[in-house]
Design an enzyme around this catalytic site. Structure first.
Site, short mmCIF file in Angstrom:
data_model
loop_
_atom_site.label_atom_id
_atom_site.label_comp_id
_atom_site.label_asym_id
_atom_site.label_seq_id
_atom_site.Cartn_x
_atom_site.Cartn_y
_atom_site.Cartn_z
N PHE A 154 1.38 3.34 3.60
CA PHE A 154 0.22 3.74 4.39
C PHE A 154 -0.22 5.18 4.14
O PHE A 154 -1.36 5.54 4.43
CB PHE A 154 0.48 3.52 5.89
CG PHE A 154 1.20 4.64 6.59
CD1 PHE A 154 0.50 5.54 7.39
CD2 PHE A 154 2.57 4.78 6.49
CE1 PHE A 154 1.15 6.56 8.05
CE2 PHE A 154 3.24 5.80 7.16
CZ PHE A 154 2.53 6.69 7.94
N LYS A 155 0.68 6.00 3.60
CA LYS A 155 0.31 7.39 3.35
C LYS A 155 -0.87 7.50 2.40
O LYS A 155 -1.60 8.49 2.40
CB LYS A 155 1.51 8.17 2.79
CG LYS A 155 2.80 8.06 3.63
CD LYS A 155 2.66 8.68 4.99
CE LYS A 155 3.88 8.46 5.86
NZ LYS A 155 5.07 9.18 5.48
N ASP A 156 -1.08 6.48 1.56
CA ASP A 156 -2.23 6.48 0.65
C ASP A 156 -3.56 6.55 1.40
O ASP A 156 -4.55 7.07 0.87
CB ASP A 156 -2.25 5.21 -0.21
CG ASP A 156 -1.15 5.20 -1.26
OD1 ASP A 156 -0.80 6.28 -1.76
OD2 ASP A 156 -0.64 4.10 -1.57
N LEU A 176 -3.81 10.26 1.93
CA LEU A 176 -3.49 11.16 0.82
C LEU A 176 -4.28 10.87 -0.45
O LEU A 176 -4.25 11.67 -1.39
CB LEU A 176 -1.99 11.12 0.54
CG LEU A 176 -1.18 11.93 1.57
CD1 LEU A 176 0.30 11.65 1.44
CD2 LEU A 176 -1.46 13.41 1.41
N THR A 196 5.48 9.95 1.94
CA THR A 196 4.49 11.04 1.84
C THR A 196 4.54 11.71 0.47
O THR A 196 3.51 11.99 -0.13
CB THR A 196 4.73 12.09 2.94
OG1 THR A 196 4.34 11.56 4.20
CG2 THR A 196 3.91 13.35 2.68
#
Length: 497
Positions: free
Chosen positions: A112-114, A117, A147
């Site tokens: 989900f960090k995509d 980011l 992350t």
């Protein structure tokens, strides 16, 4: 409407534009940037139900990042959410017998960090241009697994930037480690530490606040910034997928506009669920925010007692991105609950640093009613992966399983029939050994790629490109340091003089 930002620990009159807050990452007083006031957004759900993910993101970003022009935001969004995601929906909803899963793992690093980011580097470069910054921007990040890779994938070879990521050597999955140590990009560096994530995160914060080191960086024409969820440029984009998920529920007829929805969020550093809280504050009809923790259940105890106490054993679990005892983004919630009282927030954070614990007052505790908190141990997590696969023919990763299990705990405890969306934060292929053992009762014959191949055969789904690309990827980063030597490592990587 102009939205300015201030520090959770600083004077009310000291304000920053969104672009300044994004560039700085963490304020010089150690506080986190928060909006002085929340924007007023017309959430027209009938229109939003027909909108693409990019269109929803634009509406949210436009409201919160008001010193960016529409064209600047559109350019950033177009670059961030494109063919780098494996579905045009970007964040699709998957129906289950128990509710819905919001899939946030369709980006290049399958986590989900995509979602934030892939956008942050473009926001940061734009912000640097707006503020006439000529220094190199060095992104400093601590990661508990996802992350780091997502940040490096976003910042790799972005002009005018460098990125240095620290991760706990023994606290990430084999696939997570492989993704990081093979990261391409001449401006990327990855460093393992012989400690845990909390040590990495604490030291990164201390480095940001080291005045002498900051002077040395300035002499070398370098400016530090952050890609962790403490950066407001990470937090704001996350609000968009909660609004998008709600709009999609309207589109498929699951709810009517105005109906309440609950979100269950696997929670470590508190950024993801805080974005949901901000979504609720700007008008998204959210009932309960279900804060799901693993065995490191410091947040569960906080929401149930009003006491934050990190003085407890640290466990390495099968959901490593949640193996956190100091949830940095909780400071933003504390600031809000205190009536935006920076002095009170500062006292709590000082107590946390010096004693490891603090207790909020009764008035603040009453405001926690928006949240329900629960936790899932290792056996419960494994059983939930198995249950969802049997009942829904759907495979989830251990972080998602924690949220799914706690969502069911909440339903059983309250008999609340409000639809629940479980936030699915990673592909099961990030944690193949854990998932395979939960489904088959057997250990994978090997680790890493081979375990993913075994899992792929078992669940009859092809490997994602992010995993396939690891087959022949070359290890480029093998530096290991003790936590107390992180600053020295930065100096060596940047060749400071």
């Amino acid at each position: 409407m102009t939205i300015l930002y201030r520090s959770t620990r600083g004077p009310e009159e000291q304000t920053f534009t969104a672009s300044q807050a994004i560039l700085q990452g963490l304020n010089t007083d150690g506080g986190l940037f928060v909006p002085v006031q929340l924007p007023q957004i017309d959430l027209d759900f009938e229109k939003l139900a027909q909108a693409s993910y990019q269109e929803v993101a634009f509406q949210i970003l436009r409201a919160f990042l008001s010193d960016f022009t529409d064209q600047e935001l559109q350019d950033c969004i177009d670059r961030a959410y494109s063919t780098n995601f494996d579905t045009p929906a970007i964040a699709p909803l998957r129906k289950s017998q128990n509710g819905y899963f919001l899939e946030l793992f369709h980006g290049p690093t399958i986590a989900f960090k995509d979602m934030a980011l892939q956008l942050l580097p473009h926001l940061m470069v734009t912000a640097a241009h707006k503020n006439k910054i000529t220094k190199d921007i060095v992104i400093l990040a601590a990661t508990s697994g996802d992350t780091g890779k997502a940040a490096m994938a976003g910042f790799a070879d972005v002009p005018g930037t460098k990125i240095i990521v620290f991760y706990p050597r023994d606290g990430v999955s084999t696939i997570q480690k492989a993704q990081m140590v093979t990261q391409k990009g001449e401006n990327t560096a990855v460093v393992a530490i012989t400690g845990n994530f909390d040590q990495a995160q604490t030291n990164v914060k201390n480095i940001f606040n080291d005045a002498l080191f900051k002077e040395q960086l300035t002499r070398n024409n370098v400016q530090l910034s952050s890609a962790n969820s403490i950066n407001i440029g990470r937090l704001v984009p996350q609000i968009a997928y909660y609004v998008y998920a709600y709009a999609q529920l309207i589109k498929n007829g699951a709810i009517a506009a105005g109906d309440k929805v609950n979100f269950a969020v696997p929670t470590g550093n508190f950024g993801n669920i805080l974005a949901a809280y901000y979504a609720k504050l700007i008008g998204l009809p959210i009932g309960k925010l279900i804060c799901a923790s693993n065995k490191n259940n410091v947040l569960t105890d906080f929401f149930q007692t009003g006491i934050y106490d990190k003085n407890r054993p640290f466990y390495v679990t099968t959901s490593p991105s949640m193996d956190i005892l100091v949830s940095s983004n909780l400071e933003r919630l504390i600031f809000w609950l205190s009536g935006k009282n920076a002095q009170q927030t500062r006292i709590f954070m000082k107590l946390l640093k010096e004693t490891g614990t603090y207790q909020i007052n009764d008035a603040m505790k009453r405001q926690l009613s928006d949240f329900y908190a629960g936790c899932a141990d290792e056996l419960t997590t494994s059983n939930e992966i198995n249950r969802v696969f049997r009942e829904d023919q759907y495979t989830i990763d251990p972080h998602t399983a924690v949220a799914s299990a706690v969502a069911r705990q909440y339903q059983e405890a309250t008999n609340d029939k409000t639809p629940i969306v479980v936030v699915s934060t990673a592909s099961p292929y990030k944690f193949p050994n854990v998932v395979l053992k939960a489904l088959s009762g057997k250990e994978a014959p090997a680790d890493g790629i081979q375990a993913d191949e075994t899992l792929s055969s078992f669940i009859n789904l092809p490997l994602p490109a992010a995993v396939e690309n690891l087959r022949h990827a070359k290890v480029r980063h093998n530096r290991v340091v003790a936590p107390e030597h992180m600053q020295e490592a930065i100096g060596e990587i940047l060749e400071l003089h």
